[in-house]
Scaffold this motif. Structure first.
Motif, PDB file in Angstrom:
ATOM      1  N   VAL A  57       0.896  -1.125  -0.012  1.00 42.04           N
ATOM      2  CA  VAL A  57       0.077  -0.132   0.053  1.00 42.04           C
ATOM      3  C   VAL A  57       0.989   1.182  -0.137  1.00 42.04           C
ATOM      4  O   VAL A  57       0.393   2.249  -0.766  1.00 42.04           O
ATOM      5  CB  VAL A  57      -0.977  -0.065   1.184  1.00 42.04           C
ATOM      6  CG1 VAL A  57      -1.773   1.231   1.394  1.00 42.04           C
ATOM      7  CG2 VAL A  57      -1.895  -1.177   1.166  1.00 42.04           C
ATOM      8  N   ILE A  58       1.980   1.447   0.757  1.00 44.35           N
ATOM      9  CA  ILE A  58       2.912   2.422   0.760  1.00 44.35           C
ATOM     10  C   ILE A  58       3.814   2.064  -0.729  1.00 44.35           C
ATOM     11  O   ILE A  58       4.560   1.142  -0.798  1.00 44.35           O
ATOM     12  CB  ILE A  58       4.053   2.039   2.119  1.00 44.35           C
ATOM     13  CG1 ILE A  58       3.193   1.893   3.248  1.00 44.35           C
ATOM     14  CG2 ILE A  58       4.738   3.537   2.171  1.00 44.35           C
ATOM     15  CD1 ILE A  58       2.315   2.935   3.697  1.00 44.35           C
ATOM     16  N   CYS A  89       8.578   7.312   1.263  1.00 43.13           N
ATOM     17  CA  CYS A  89       8.256   7.932   2.472  1.00 43.13           C
ATOM     18  C   CYS A  89       9.055   9.292   2.577  1.00 43.13           C
ATOM     19  O   CYS A  89       9.317   9.617   3.657  1.00 43.13           O
ATOM     20  CB  CYS A  89       8.450   6.891   3.552  1.00 43.13           C
ATOM     21  SG  CYS A  89       7.745   5.611   3.437  1.00 43.13           S
ATOM     22  N   THR A  90       9.089  10.000   1.522  1.00 44.19           N
ATOM     23  CA  THR A  90       9.655  11.188   1.478  1.00 44.19           C
ATOM     24  C   THR A  90       8.658  12.297   1.130  1.00 44.19           C
ATOM     25  O   THR A  90       9.343  13.543   0.800  1.00 44.19           O
ATOM     26  CB  THR A  90      10.859  10.999   0.089  1.00 44.19           C
ATOM     27  OG1 THR A  90      10.179  10.430  -0.765  1.00 44.19           O
ATOM     28  CG2 THR A  90      12.179  10.376   0.627  1.00 44.19           C
ATOM     29  N   GLY A  91       7.387  11.938   1.101  1.00 45.44           N
ATOM     30  CA  GLY A  91       6.404  13.061   1.025  1.00 45.44           C
ATOM     31  C   GLY A  91       6.497  13.797  -0.221  1.00 45.44           C
ATOM     32  O   GLY A  91       6.725  13.331  -1.400  1.00 45.44           O
ATOM     33  N   ILE A 124      14.844   3.711   2.445  1.00 47.05           N
ATOM     34  CA  ILE A 124      13.828   4.358   2.554  1.00 47.05           C
ATOM     35  C   ILE A 124      13.693   5.364   3.549  1.00 47.05           C
ATOM     36  O   ILE A 124      14.351   5.515   4.483  1.00 47.05           O
ATOM     37  CB  ILE A 124      12.451   3.526   3.023  1.00 47.05           C
ATOM     38  CG1 ILE A 124      12.323   1.891   2.166  1.00 47.05           C
ATOM     39  CG2 ILE A 124      11.210   3.965   3.378  1.00 47.05           C
ATOM     40  CD1 ILE A 124      11.391   1.042   2.619  1.00 47.05           C
ATOM     41  N   GLY A 125      13.032   6.620   2.920  1.00 49.41           N
ATOM     42  CA  GLY A 125      12.772   7.702   4.247  1.00 49.41           C
ATOM     43  C   GLY A 125      13.992   8.770   4.040  1.00 49.41           C
ATOM     44  O   GLY A 125      13.760   9.631   4.764  1.00 49.41           O
ATOM     45  N   MET A 188      14.171  -8.215   1.172  1.00 50.10           N
ATOM     46  CA  MET A 188      12.694  -7.630   0.967  1.00 50.10           C
ATOM     47  C   MET A 188      12.054  -8.254  -0.109  1.00 50.10           C
ATOM     48  O   MET A 188      11.292  -7.553  -0.752  1.00 50.10           O
ATOM     49  CB  MET A 188      12.855  -6.206   1.168  1.00 50.10           C
ATOM     50  CG  MET A 188      11.502  -5.522   1.954  1.00 50.10           C
ATOM     51  SD  MET A 188      11.325  -3.764   1.709  1.00 50.10           S
ATOM     52  CE  MET A 188      11.705  -3.165   3.206  1.00 50.10           C
ATOM     53  N   THR A 234       8.502  -1.198  -1.064  1.00 57.88           N
ATOM     54  CA  THR A 234       7.650  -0.229  -1.590  1.00 57.88           C
ATOM     55  C   THR A 234       7.868   0.563  -2.877  1.00 57.88           C
ATOM     56  O   THR A 234       7.181   1.195  -3.421  1.00 57.88           O
ATOM     57  CB  THR A 234       7.920   1.053  -0.773  1.00 57.88           C
ATOM     58  OG1 THR A 234       9.377   1.419  -0.694  1.00 57.88           O
ATOM     59  CG2 THR A 234       7.583   0.980   0.643  1.00 57.88           C
TER      60      THR A 234
ATOM     61  N   TRP B 324      12.844   2.980  10.502  1.00 56.34           N
ATOM     62  CA  TRP B 324      11.595   3.275  10.487  1.00 56.34           C
ATOM     63  C   TRP B 324      10.894   2.786   8.807  1.00 56.34           C
ATOM     64  O   TRP B 324       9.723   2.408   8.928  1.00 56.34           O
ATOM     65  CB  TRP B 324      10.855   4.378  10.944  1.00 56.34           C
ATOM     66  CG  TRP B 324      11.468   5.420  10.069  1.00 56.34           C
ATOM     67  CD1 TRP B 324      12.607   6.131  10.312  1.00 56.34           C
ATOM     68  CD2 TRP B 324      11.144   6.113   8.518  1.00 56.34           C
ATOM     69  NE1 TRP B 324      12.854   7.084   9.344  1.00 56.34           N
ATOM     70  CE2 TRP B 324      12.015   7.156   8.424  1.00 56.34           C
ATOM     71  CE3 TRP B 324      10.304   5.450   7.826  1.00 56.34           C
ATOM     72  CZ2 TRP B 324      11.855   7.392   7.240  1.00 56.34           C
ATOM     73  CZ3 TRP B 324      10.105   6.369   6.683  1.00 56.34           C
ATOM     74  CH2 TRP B 324      11.026   7.323   6.313  1.00 56.34           C
ATOM     75  N   GLY B 325      11.739   2.691   8.023  1.00 54.87           N
ATOM     76  CA  GLY B 325      11.439   2.265   6.826  1.00 54.87           C
ATOM     77  C   GLY B 325      10.996   1.023   6.632  1.00 54.87           C
ATOM     78  O   GLY B 325       9.865   0.698   5.937  1.00 54.87           O
ATOM     79  N   ILE B 328       7.493   0.815   8.377  1.00 49.89           N
ATOM     80  CA  ILE B 328       6.316   1.241   7.466  1.00 49.89           C
ATOM     81  C   ILE B 328       6.182   0.281   6.077  1.00 49.89           C
ATOM     82  O   ILE B 328       4.724   0.212   5.717  1.00 49.89           O
ATOM     83  CB  ILE B 328       6.387   2.739   7.110  1.00 49.89           C
ATOM     84  CG1 ILE B 328       5.151   3.324   6.633  1.00 49.89           C
ATOM     85  CG2 ILE B 328       7.252   2.822   5.931  1.00 49.89           C
ATOM     86  CD1 ILE B 328       5.243   4.924   6.544  1.00 49.89           C
ATOM     87  N   ALA B 340      -2.078   5.632   3.197  1.00 45.59           N
ATOM     88  CA  ALA B 340      -0.505   5.745   3.101  1.00 45.59           C
ATOM     89  C   ALA B 340       0.092   7.059   3.718  1.00 45.59           C
ATOM     90  O   ALA B 340       1.312   7.163   3.781  1.00 45.59           O
ATOM     91  CB  ALA B 340      -0.125   5.617   1.555  1.00 45.59           C
ATOM     92  N   ILE B 343       0.505   7.590   8.923  1.00 46.81           N
ATOM     93  CA  ILE B 343       0.890   6.823   9.751  1.00 46.81           C
ATOM     94  C   ILE B 343       1.931   7.333  10.713  1.00 46.81           C
ATOM     95  O   ILE B 343       2.790   8.080  10.312  1.00 46.81           O
ATOM     96  CB  ILE B 343       1.565   5.627   8.946  1.00 46.81           C
ATOM     97  CG1 ILE B 343       0.545   4.782   8.085  1.00 46.81           C
ATOM     98  CG2 ILE B 343       2.221   4.568  10.022  1.00 46.81           C
ATOM     99  CD1 ILE B 343       1.091   3.839   7.254  1.00 46.81           C
ATOM    100  N   SER B 356       3.255   9.824   8.444  1.00 44.81           N
ATOM    101  CA  SER B 356       4.043   8.976   7.124  1.00 44.81           C
ATOM    102  C   SER B 356       5.448   9.638   6.817  1.00 44.81           C
ATOM    103  O   SER B 356       5.933   9.278   5.771  1.00 44.81           O
ATOM    104  CB  SER B 356       3.246   8.475   6.077  1.00 44.81           C
ATOM    105  OG  SER B 356       2.161   7.739   6.367  1.00 44.81           O
ATOM    106  N   GLN B 357       5.337  10.866   7.516  1.00 45.23           N
ATOM    107  CA  GLN B 357       6.729  11.618   7.356  1.00 45.23           C
ATOM    108  C   GLN B 357       7.743  11.562   8.136  1.00 45.23           C
ATOM    109  O   GLN B 357       7.610  11.623   9.453  1.00 45.23           O
ATOM    110  CB  GLN B 357       6.450  12.881   6.991  1.00 45.23           C
ATOM    111  CG  GLN B 357       5.347  13.529   5.775  1.00 45.23           C
ATOM    112  CD  GLN B 357       5.782  12.863   4.648  1.00 45.23           C
ATOM    113  OE1 GLN B 357       7.025  13.201   4.068  1.00 45.23           O
ATOM    114  NE2 GLN B 357       5.156  12.251   3.649  1.00 45.23           N
ATOM    115  N   PRO B 358       9.115  11.555   7.872  1.00 40.54           N
ATOM    116  CA  PRO B 358      10.008  11.139   8.914  1.00 40.54           C
ATOM    117  C   PRO B 358      10.233  12.508   9.653  1.00 40.54           C
ATOM    118  O   PRO B 358      10.151  13.535   9.118  1.00 40.54           O
ATOM    119  CB  PRO B 358      11.272  10.973   8.005  1.00 40.54           C
ATOM    120  CG  PRO B 358      10.934  10.960   6.739  1.00 40.54           C
ATOM    121  CD  PRO B 358       9.669  11.110   6.580  1.00 40.54           C
TER     122      PRO B 358
END
Lengths: 408, 408
Positions: A57-58, A89-91, A124-125, A188, A234, B324-325, B328, B340, B343, B356-358
């Motif tokens: 979903v992410i 997850c970097t918006g 990620i992130g 993964m 993801t 955290w990646g 999530i 998404a 979170i 969902s943002q770091p």
């Protein structure tokens, strides 16, 4: 090597630049410390495009951008890929970065923006290091030779230990048609597209919707049948580009050689899928599980995936222990229709179970078999005619080492 | 320690022989090399019995026998347990052996056969060493003291590193009511009863069907919320015996203290579940994942289980990496309803993600937190009011070592 059935041959030295129309490049920009981290595949004509994405979903920003590019007209001429950073997850910033990567590549290649796809893999992130990627896009040295293909292969890897590439050729409508693929993936990895990227090029003439149809079928039996650790990323993407330069009549299920094309695509994807499984983080062995006699093909795959994904089966294979108890326990929890009294199981040539009862076998010989670097476990559930395969790898100290220290 | 709400206190030195009516024994017979491998819990009156079993389709012989015993009248007076051999996939002979164990124990105790339950854990598919077990049943030295309870605890272990026991007491109808439990479990642990055995004794007065009702509810929130390696065994069993000797009015949902009893049972089972998770094969840390804001409680547990079962989360915790990646990514593939973009996630006191943002956080401090031996990961999905918890452990080199060499 020709397969007798369909005249498909392996091109040992083939790569993603072997199909007519394609070039590739790969380089180091500094996103990663040492190895190549930016790559590109380019097609000199608009290529029919088809893609499948992670079921997580992410989803990372590049997936959104690639979907949008393909949606425009179903054609691509380039894909730009970076490793080292997943841009997930970097918006909003991450999405902007992915568009910026796409548009910068399009500008450099003098293409409409929607003819370029974007793909990323890595951590990620973290914000993308755009100051390393952007100024280097113009330095990507697109070439048609094997070195360029190898540089591309290298640029998409993260924890992978080996490069993954394959190439097949056949004759359709009296012209040679070639398919090649390059992939990454190591951790993964889970059925249904774990962290893996695969880029497939072909010079076949085929419309985007037909290519998508073939890709979906084949992916369900190849990339969706591998697992390393049960985790799904993801960022996963299988992207196919068909230049049409081979000159065959456009392929549809009505074409007499549709099955040949699909089989060649399947061999390409199965090769890459097995390479990914074999290169599972820390793996020393490829495990193939074949399940026959299931209620249907889908359940056969379900059982095969459960067995090959069991941590206990994976450690037993690592330890060369013909521990069929773990195999039957995994079968029993697979959720498939199973008769507790009719299961046959073998490890290589050694039948361990007949109708769920242990058979006498040489523990030493079976253990020796398990020391090989490619293991086959075969199961017959004896409840129906379903058949399926899945691939994975053993679970080792190195899996733990790699993943306990990925970022340090 | 008294919980303010319900007057439940921990009996630090309590064990399965603390509730009135119970005795225990454990000894070494030679099924295992050194440690105790045969144990028994005995109740001097017919006790109300309730049990839950593995959801694996492949079930070991002792489960069949225990189900049959309980089906007869819902009462048990003894359970005989061996470790070292699971008596699973042993066909007709295995079933006969399980009945023989039951009947020999019944004869020794002068009980009807159906008042005895049987339980086994260990290697799958090997014939039981009946010549070691049978002649030793008469040597089981049933006692009411802590040494006997400890000997029993020891006798049910396989790869477990620690003994697992807990005891609680409260007052119901002006009389003290006690619940105690003893468990084993370390590998092949997965939600829905992995390889684990738990034996719970209580002197509460309660009918078998009411005990079953309470046990089912509690198990869904405790034993069914732990995972070590995603594998589910053929032998799992949670068995509860209630002697009724406390003298309270028989417990039903209509009793004013029904909730207190269920809470005490829940604390007992949660303690044992957490001990099992903490003692996961090779584990160095207990991981608790709390999920709030899910669509419902069931989905909250589903997300919690997925996160705590992720090999990548488990290795990150082992490596003290606040990654955290991976958290999530696991949430995203859990199958639960997830937005998404909403979170939140924390590791201990450190919030890592908001919507969902770091967030900025001290990597060093978070890493220090992850070096503790009990870790809490909290997640808020912000889509509903569902809440749930799950427990697991880190994935380490020792998990691989233990499972790659289990039989050698």
């Amino acid at each position: 090597m020709l397969t007798a059935k369909s005249g498909i041959k392996t091109l040992e030295k083939g790569s993603v630049v072997t199909p007519d129309g394609f070039q590739a490049a790969g380089m180091h920009t500094g996103v990663k410390r040492k190895r190549n981290d930016l790559g590109m595949i380019y097609c000199d004509v608009p290529a029919s495009a088809a893609a499948l994405y992670t079921q997580n979903v992410i989803q990372a920003a590049p997936l959104k951008v690639t979907k949008k590019s393909i949606a425009e007209e179903g054609k691509l001429q380039a894909v730009i890929v970076n490793s080292g950073n997943a841009n997930a997850c970097t918006g909003k910033k991450g999405e902007e970065d992915a568009y910026t990567m796409r548009n910068a590549a399009a500008e450099e290649l003098s293409l409409p923006e929607h003819r370029v796809a974007v793909s990323s893999t890595g951590i990620i992130g973290l914000d993308m290091l755009m100051d390393r990627i952007l100024p280097n896009i113009k330095h990507l040295d697109l070439q048609m030779d094997q070195e360029a293909a190898a540089a591309f292969n290298q640029s998409i890897l993260t924890t992978d230990a080996i490069k993954k590439s394959t190439c097949y050729q056949t004759v359709i409508d009296d012209v040679p048609v070639t398919i090649a693929g390059s992939a990454k993936g190591s951790g993964m990895i889970e059925p249904n597209m774990g962290t893996m990227l695969a880029f497939i090029t072909t010079d076949a003439a085929i419309e985007p919707d037909m290519l998508q149809l073939a890709l979906k079928d084949v992916t369900d039996q190849t990339f969706n049948c591998i697992t390393v650790d049960g985790d799904t990323s993801t960022n996963d993407m299988v992207l196919t580009m068909a230049s049409g330069k081979a000159g065959n009549a456009s392929l549809t299920p009505a074409h007499k050689d549709w099955d040949v094309f699909v089989e060649m695509l399947q061999e390409t994807c199965e090769d890459l899928a097995k390479m990914i499984a074999r290169d599972g983080e820390g793996a020393t062995k490829l495990i193939e599980v074949q399940v026959a006699g299931a209620a249907d093909d889908e359940q056969a795959v379900q059982v095969a995936k459960t067995v090959v994904g069991s941590s206990l089966v994976k450690t037993a294979v690592y330890g060369a222990d013909p521990n069929w108890g773990r195999i039957i326990a995994a079968i029993g929890r697979s959720g498939a229709d199973v008769d507790a009294g009719t299961i046959d199981a073998s490890v290589g040539p050694f039948q361990l179970l007949e109708h769920s009862q242990p058979l006498p076998f040489s523990e030493t010989a079976a253990s020796d078999y398990l020391m090989q670097d490619a293991i086959t476990i075969t199961v017959d559930l004896n409840v129906g005619d379903g058949f399926g395969k899945a691939w994975g790898c053993d679970l080792t100290y190195d899996y733990v080492r790699i993943n306990a220290s990925y970022r340090t």
